[in-house]
Design a protein around this motif. Structure first.
Motif, PDB file in Angstrom:
ATOM      1  N   ASN A 321      35.861  33.559  35.893  1.00  0.00           N
ATOM      2  CA  ASN A 321      35.342  33.231  37.214  1.00  0.00           C
ATOM      3  C   ASN A 321      35.170  31.719  37.321  1.00  0.00           C
ATOM      4  O   ASN A 321      34.216  31.146  36.802  1.00  0.00           O
ATOM      5  CB  ASN A 321      34.008  33.942  37.423  1.00  0.00           C
ATOM      6  CG  ASN A 321      33.472  33.787  38.825  1.00  0.00           C
ATOM      7  OD1 ASN A 321      34.039  33.068  39.651  1.00  0.00           O
ATOM      8  ND2 ASN A 321      32.366  34.447  39.111  1.00  0.00           N
ATOM      9  N   ARG A 323      34.270  30.007  39.734  1.00  0.00           N
ATOM     10  CA  ARG A 323      33.088  29.600  40.497  1.00  0.00           C
ATOM     11  C   ARG A 323      31.985  29.140  39.547  1.00  0.00           C
ATOM     12  O   ARG A 323      31.094  28.399  39.946  1.00  0.00           O
ATOM     13  CB  ARG A 323      32.582  30.763  41.355  1.00  0.00           C
ATOM     14  CG  ARG A 323      33.594  31.319  42.363  1.00  0.00           C
ATOM     15  CD  ARG A 323      33.058  32.576  43.018  1.00  0.00           C
ATOM     16  NE  ARG A 323      34.044  33.236  43.865  1.00  0.00           N
ATOM     17  CZ  ARG A 323      34.967  34.084  43.417  1.00  0.00           C
ATOM     18  NH1 ARG A 323      35.020  34.364  42.110  1.00  0.00           N
ATOM     19  NH2 ARG A 323      35.818  34.654  44.242  1.00  0.00           N
ATOM     20  N   THR A 483      30.984  42.757  40.794  1.00  0.00           N
ATOM     21  CA  THR A 483      32.316  42.188  40.974  1.00  0.00           C
ATOM     22  C   THR A 483      32.601  41.889  42.439  1.00  0.00           C
ATOM     23  O   THR A 483      33.284  40.907  42.752  1.00  0.00           O
ATOM     24  CB  THR A 483      33.397  43.128  40.404  1.00  0.00           C
ATOM     25  OG1 THR A 483      33.244  44.440  40.966  1.00  0.00           O
ATOM     26  CG2 THR A 483      33.287  43.208  38.889  1.00  0.00           C
ATOM     27  N   TYR A 486      31.045  38.690  42.999  1.00  0.00           N
ATOM     28  CA  TYR A 486      31.499  37.696  42.010  1.00  0.00           C
ATOM     29  C   TYR A 486      30.374  37.253  41.074  1.00  0.00           C
ATOM     30  O   TYR A 486      30.327  36.102  40.635  1.00  0.00           O
ATOM     31  CB  TYR A 486      32.115  36.481  42.709  1.00  0.00           C
ATOM     32  CG  TYR A 486      33.034  36.837  43.856  1.00  0.00           C
ATOM     33  CD1 TYR A 486      34.103  37.721  43.686  1.00  0.00           C
ATOM     34  CD2 TYR A 486      32.842  36.316  45.132  1.00  0.00           C
ATOM     35  CE1 TYR A 486      34.942  38.061  44.734  1.00  0.00           C
ATOM     36  CE2 TYR A 486      33.673  36.658  46.190  1.00  0.00           C
ATOM     37  CZ  TYR A 486      34.713  37.528  45.985  1.00  0.00           C
ATOM     38  OH  TYR A 486      35.538  37.866  47.032  1.00  0.00           O
ATOM     39  N   TYR A 493      40.036  42.860  34.494  1.00  0.00           N
ATOM     40  CA  TYR A 493      40.681  42.652  35.787  1.00  0.00           C
ATOM     41  C   TYR A 493      42.050  43.325  35.778  1.00  0.00           C
ATOM     42  O   TYR A 493      42.815  43.194  34.813  1.00  0.00           O
ATOM     43  CB  TYR A 493      40.846  41.150  35.999  1.00  0.00           C
ATOM     44  CG  TYR A 493      41.342  40.697  37.346  1.00  0.00           C
ATOM     45  CD1 TYR A 493      40.570  40.838  38.488  1.00  0.00           C
ATOM     46  CD2 TYR A 493      42.573  40.056  37.473  1.00  0.00           C
ATOM     47  CE1 TYR A 493      41.013  40.361  39.724  1.00  0.00           C
ATOM     48  CE2 TYR A 493      43.016  39.577  38.692  1.00  0.00           C
ATOM     49  CZ  TYR A 493      42.239  39.740  39.813  1.00  0.00           C
ATOM     50  OH  TYR A 493      42.674  39.264  41.022  1.00  0.00           O
ATOM     51  N   TRP A 522      38.967  37.520  42.324  1.00  0.00           N
ATOM     52  CA  TRP A 522      37.832  37.488  41.409  1.00  0.00           C
ATOM     53  C   TRP A 522      37.765  36.175  40.634  1.00  0.00           C
ATOM     54  O   TRP A 522      36.691  35.751  40.218  1.00  0.00           O
ATOM     55  CB  TRP A 522      37.902  38.657  40.432  1.00  0.00           C
ATOM     56  CG  TRP A 522      37.605  39.989  41.062  1.00  0.00           C
ATOM     57  CD1 TRP A 522      37.518  40.267  42.402  1.00  0.00           C
ATOM     58  CD2 TRP A 522      37.364  41.218  40.379  1.00  0.00           C
ATOM     59  NE1 TRP A 522      37.238  41.597  42.597  1.00  0.00           N
ATOM     60  CE2 TRP A 522      37.137  42.217  41.374  1.00  0.00           C
ATOM     61  CE3 TRP A 522      37.323  41.589  39.040  1.00  0.00           C
ATOM     62  CZ2 TRP A 522      36.872  43.540  41.050  1.00  0.00           C
ATOM     63  CZ3 TRP A 522      37.074  42.917  38.716  1.00  0.00           C
ATOM     64  CH2 TRP A 522      36.838  43.876  39.719  1.00  0.00           C
ATOM     65  N   MET A 523      38.910  35.534  40.424  1.00  0.00           N
ATOM     66  CA  MET A 523      38.905  34.280  39.670  1.00  0.00           C
ATOM     67  C   MET A 523      38.376  33.108  40.481  1.00  0.00           C
ATOM     68  O   MET A 523      38.052  32.067  39.936  1.00  0.00           O
ATOM     69  CB  MET A 523      40.306  33.956  39.148  1.00  0.00           C
ATOM     70  CG  MET A 523      41.339  33.764  40.245  1.00  0.00           C
ATOM     71  SD  MET A 523      42.083  35.316  40.812  1.00  0.00           S
ATOM     72  CE  MET A 523      43.011  35.802  39.378  1.00  0.00           C
ATOM     73  N   GLY A 524      38.280  33.261  41.796  1.00  0.00           N
ATOM     74  CA  GLY A 524      37.760  32.187  42.636  1.00  0.00           C
ATOM     75  C   GLY A 524      38.721  31.026  42.793  1.00  0.00           C
ATOM     76  O   GLY A 524      38.306  29.884  42.995  1.00  0.00           O
ATOM     77  N   TYR A 562      44.004  31.698  34.813  1.00  0.00           N
ATOM     78  CA  TYR A 562      42.804  32.373  35.310  1.00  0.00           C
ATOM     79  C   TYR A 562      42.499  33.662  34.551  1.00  0.00           C
ATOM     80  O   TYR A 562      41.355  34.096  34.490  1.00  0.00           O
ATOM     81  CB  TYR A 562      42.966  32.712  36.792  1.00  0.00           C
ATOM     82  CG  TYR A 562      43.255  31.530  37.675  1.00  0.00           C
ATOM     83  CD1 TYR A 562      42.286  30.547  37.886  1.00  0.00           C
ATOM     84  CD2 TYR A 562      44.494  31.380  38.294  1.00  0.00           C
ATOM     85  CE1 TYR A 562      42.546  29.457  38.699  1.00  0.00           C
ATOM     86  CE2 TYR A 562      44.759  30.289  39.114  1.00  0.00           C
ATOM     87  CZ  TYR A 562      43.790  29.334  39.306  1.00  0.00           C
ATOM     88  OH  TYR A 562      44.043  28.251  40.103  1.00  0.00           O
TER      89      TYR A 562
END
Length: 605
Positions: A321, A323, A483, A486, A493, A522-524, A562
């Motif tokens: 992630n 983020r 999830t 996030y 995944y 999901w990886m942002g 990612y």
């Protein structure tokens, strides 16, 4: 009375409308539509090429799922729904052939018509189309379905709806959509929207539906029994309106489809061995060889089938992630890739039998090619050279370990990358300049012993680098909530990808998903290059341009580092009751949505 739903028209949208009106005489209704070129099947086709058109009706299939459910409405964000209901319990205006990259044929709609540049699409309903309660499918039902799903339905429906400038009834059984965006895929996407019965939802909050409403649909199967969190059973509707359509001939042969739910994979497999389930997909090659030796197999009552396919690998692994500041630096993510000892994990988990995912579209014609980007792929990526990470233009391959548990060379490289990113080792702990430890959590859903085992091997390697890792398992409800918002550092995944990537790629990798909850990003990630490649995919006017744009997108995604990829499945492994049969002809998508149980049948001995 002519009904129109329209947004305010800007200058660009107005020009689209003018073009649509002026070109109407140049278009004509068709029996199908392909993303590129013409549909492979003629208007008078007898059946889809991968079905047994004379398959008998009867029998049942019982499969298992790990997890639970608390809703029967797959079209909203709230609740946990058996994923199969989205495909088995609903129909759309058009239906997909899984033996062509992206081609649709008429289902609820008898014809489709588009403008010369696909700036609009018009569908004409079949007069015989009916819901399961016997009521006719009307234009009003269709318009309500599109507007409801596009505004308050699941986010997967919102993107395309925002590109609809005007929806209007153009005849007793005809609906036209005019677009405000150039996007050649839009007519096909709209053709696949589920159609709901408007009257069923009057006076009800569509967004809050759970187990209190069994949806009325037009599909060949209807929900006839369920127990919350335990099972869902669907029965073939003997009065199904479309049973004589060429598109449906040889499909939907089984009388009963039942999904049983279990707390974990071990319980599910034991239920299969005990005969409670009669079909089971195995995702572990080693278990396929070692664990499928029980009495029903030895007697021949249960058989093992290998189903090949030509579709992309998709991406399966641990996603980071970005983020989180910890994983915002690509060098840290690259270090994680080096620390992940795939060769040893693969040997431990599958006996080394599974090939690794090498890119998001690997195993297909759409996958990035080894070495530097060349030709049209390089031309597409060149304007973004300053943004692209190392390897996108020069060439990139995942790190390879030596196959031993120590993995010394790769761990040394991971250590060097971490030091470059500002993470030093002090007294055996990896810390940054402020003395903060490098620590994170791998979030997993309960029930997957295999993912837990992989995470623990990975965590052990990271501990050798001075990194603190916590592996946390939560129930399916908590996992979904975390999830969707996030709220994780790293987690398992899985994104399946098709031979016809399109608008859904924005939902997977688009910048909007960095902040907007509930997307697949999901990886942002937020990459101008990725979004430009998706736009090029959507507006490619030739298959060659489409392939180049997808290969370019694959490079952006893969070199973004990612996801830490696991192994891929180039064949499907299905063990099943020998009375469950499938045709010799396998579609290019293989064992994919729309194959089992759609084209299987039951054959008594």
């Amino acid at each position: 009375m002519k009904r129109i739903i329209s947004r305010a028209l800007g200058a660009a949208a107005a020009s689209v409308t003018i073009l649509a009106g002026g070109a109407a005489a140049l278009s004509e209704p068709r029996h199908g539509i392909a993303m590129y070129g013409e549909p492979a099947l003629p208007p008078d086709f007898v059946s889809l090429p991968y079905v047994n058109p004379d398959a008998p009706k009867g029998g049942k299939i019982i499969t298992g799922e790990v997890g639970s459910f608390d809703s029967l409405n797959p079209h909203i964000r709230k609740g946990r729904v058996p994923w199969q209901l989205r495909f088995l319990a609903y129909e759309s205006l058009m239906g997909r052939s899984w033996d062509e990259p992206f081609t649709l044929y008429g289902l609820l709609a008898e014809s489709i018509e588009t403008g010369p540049n696909r700036e609009w699409v018009e569908f004409t309903l079949r007069p015989e189309a009916r819901f399961s309660d016997g009521s006719p499918v009307t234009v009003e039902d269709v318009m309500w379905s599109y507007e409801t799903l596009g505004t308050i339905g699941h986010p997967r429906y919102h993107g395309a709806w925002q590109k609809v400038e005007k929806m209007e009834q153009t005849g007793p059984r005809s609906i036209r959509f005019t677009f405000n965006t150039a996007d050649r895929e839009l007519p096909l996407i709209l053709g696949l929207r589920p159609i709901l019965k408007k009257a069923q939802w009057e006076g009800r909050d569509f967004t809050q539906s759970g187990l209190d409403v069994i949806p009325i649909s037009t599909a060949p199967y209807v929900i006839t029994d369920f127990e919350a969190g335990r099972f869902v059973e669907l029965s073939r509707d003997p009065d199904y309106w479309g049973r004589d359509l060429p598109f449906r001939r040889g499909t939907m042969n089984l009388d009963t489809i039942r999904m049983e739910f279990f707390a974990d994979g071990t319980a599910q497999f034991e239920a299969f061995k005990a005969g409670i389930l009669n079909s089971n997909r195995e995702f572990n090659a080693a278990k396929w060889e070692s664990d499928y030796d029980f009495p029903a197999i030895r007697s021949g009552q249960v058989v093992k089938s290998l189903i090949p396919h030509q579709r992309p690998s998709g991406i399966t692994g641990f996603v980071m992630n970005t983020r989180r500041p910890l994983f915002a630096d690509w060098r840290v993510r690259e270090a994680m890739l080096h620390a992940f000892n795939f060769e040893y994990i693969n040997q431990t988990q599958t006996g080394g039998a599974q090939p690794r995912i090498t890119s998001y579209f690997s195993n297909s014609v759409l996958g990035m090619r080894p070495g530097p980007a060349e030709g049209r792929v390089r031309e597409l990526l060149a304007p973004f050279a300053d943004e692209l990470l190392p390897g996108a233009l020069e060439g990139y391959a995942l790190p390879e370990g030596d196959g031993t548990q120590r993995n010394r060379r790769n761990l040394a490289r991971a250590d060097a990358l971490l030091r470059e990113a500002g993470w030093q080792v002090v007294d055996g702990r990896r810390v940054n300049a402020e003395g903060e430890p490098f620590a994170f959590e791998i979030l997993l859903a309960q029930g997957s012993a295999e993912n837990r085992a992989i995470a623990e091997i990975f965590a052990e390697a990271l501990n050798r680098l001075g990194i603190e890792v916590t592996v946390t398992e939560v129930d399916s409800a908590q996992y979904r909530e975390r999830t969707q918002s996030y709220d994780f550092d790293m987690t398992y995944y899985r994104r399946g990808l098709s031979l016809s990537p399109g608008n859904e790629q924005y939902l997977y990798w688009g910048c909007e998903g960095v902040e907007k909850p509930g997307t697949r990003n999901w990886m942002g990630m937020c990459s101008k290059a990725a979004e430009a490649m998706i736009e090029r995919i959507l507006n490619a006017e030739s298959r060659e341009e489409f392939i180049a744009a997808t290969r370019a997108l694959d490079r952006v995604l893969t070199t973004g580092r990612y996801v830490i990829p696991f192994y891929q499945f180039t064949v499907s492994r299905i063990a099943h009751d020998r009375r469950l049969k499938y045709p010799e002809k396998i579609p290019m998508y293989g064992d994919w949505i729309g194959w089992q149980p759609d084209v299987w049948w039951w054959e008594e001995e």
